[in-house]
Design a protein around this motif. Structure first.
Motif, PDB file in Angstrom:
ATOM      1  N   MET A  90      18.743 -36.818 -28.124  1.00 41.22           N
ATOM      2  CA  MET A  90      19.510 -36.056 -27.152  1.00 41.22           C
ATOM      3  C   MET A  90      20.240 -36.970 -26.173  1.00 41.22           C
ATOM      4  N   ALA A  91      19.547 -37.994 -25.663  1.00 35.54           N
ATOM      5  CA  ALA A  91      20.174 -38.919 -24.717  1.00 35.54           C
ATOM      6  C   ALA A  91      21.318 -39.675 -25.385  1.00 35.54           C
ATOM      7  N   ALA A 149      28.985 -38.376 -25.859  1.00 35.69           N
ATOM      8  CA  ALA A 149      29.957 -37.439 -25.286  1.00 35.69           C
ATOM      9  C   ALA A 149      30.790 -38.089 -24.191  1.00 35.69           C
ATOM     10  N   GLU A 150      30.294 -39.186 -23.604  1.00 31.47           N
ATOM     11  CA  GLU A 150      31.067 -39.881 -22.575  1.00 31.47           C
ATOM     12  C   GLU A 150      32.369 -40.444 -23.139  1.00 31.47           C
ATOM     13  N   MET A 196      24.249 -37.337 -25.609  1.00 31.19           N
ATOM     14  CA  MET A 196      24.874 -37.159 -24.290  1.00 31.19           C
ATOM     15  C   MET A 196      25.729 -38.373 -23.943  1.00 31.19           C
ATOM     16  N   TRP A 197      25.225 -39.552 -24.296  1.00 30.34           N
ATOM     17  CA  TRP A 197      26.029 -40.743 -24.024  1.00 30.34           C
ATOM     18  C   TRP A 197      27.289 -40.756 -24.888  1.00 30.34           C
ATOM     19  N   ALA A 213      35.303 -30.578 -24.472  1.00 29.72           N
ATOM     20  CA  ALA A 213      33.938 -30.197 -24.082  1.00 29.72           C
ATOM     21  C   ALA A 213      33.561 -28.833 -24.647  1.00 29.72           C
TER      22      ALA A 213
END
Length: 225
Positions: A111-112, A118-119, A115-116, A63
């Motif tokens: 952006m979304a 990164a899961e 972010m996904w 992270a």
């Protein structure tokens, strides 16, 4: 569960519950998977199983460098071959779009999508991670042996009511992995695998089509079907 049921119900699960996985179950699966075939019985696979604090430490380390983007990537091999094209590239792109459609994240919402993505590096909420490596001098035949071993593990996990997601994406952060897990210097890191119990959500239910048999197999010397 028979083998056919395990094959049909296995999929790359991208949302897990937080239900712990009993070590004895994992031990049973891995013991059985040692029967996987390998050329000359070389058995070139090695792995570390993570849960709890070590796994969370790895997530935290990754992270920290995620905002650096590609500059932080350190893959030890090409995850996809250079010049991937044709049906192979089309299948890769299509499954990605199907995934984001299931998540209701449009293409323009970069952006979304980031972010996904990164899961991946939280193992999609799975309570167990498997990190796979092998000696660097092993060649394509031994890598195919590792693939057979991983598939055996994934099917045995289904037999136990568990699910998995093999994650080559973890190869991008081999430096962070090597800080947390003791991987010999003369080994190459291959991939991670998230293991746990699936959530019943759309991202675990969208259709993932497979090529027709006529695209993959040619019959010679057989009577016409």
């Amino acid at each position: 569960m028979n083998v056919s049921e395990a094959v049909v119900t296995r999929r790359s699960v991208r949302a897990f519950t937080d239900q712990p996985v009993d070590r004895t179950v994992l031990q049973r699966v891995l013991d059985k998977a040692q029967r996987s075939p390998s050329g000359g019985n070389t058995q070139p696979w090695h792995a570390a199983m993570l849960t709890g604090e070590p796994m969370q430490r790895l997530f935290s380390d990754v992270a920290e460098v995620l905002p650096q983007g590609r500059e932080a990537h350190s893959p030890e091999y090409d995850i996809y071959p250079k010049g991937l094209d044709g049906a192979y590239e089309q299948r890769r792109r299509s499954v990605g779009e199907a995934l984001y459609s299931a998540l209701e994240i449009p293409r323009e919402n970069k952006m979304a999508r980031m972010m996904w993505f990164a899961e991946n590096f939280r193992a999609f909420g799975a309570p167990v991670m498997m990190l796979i490596h092998t000696p660097k001098y092993m060649g394509p035949p031994q890598w195919s042996d590792i693939g057979m071993w991983l598939q055996t593990i994934m099917l045995l996990l289904r037999e136990e009511g568990l699910d998995s997601c093999a994650q080559e994406a973890w190869a991008m952060y081999s430096k962070q992995i090597r800080k947390v897990v003791e991987i010999p210097e003369d080994h190459i890191f291959f991939c991670g695998m998230a293991i746990g119990y699936r959530k019943e959500v759309p991202v675990n239910a969208f259709d993932v089509p497979r090529a027709g048999l006529d695209e993959a197999v040619r019959w010679e010397g057989f009577d016409a079907a």
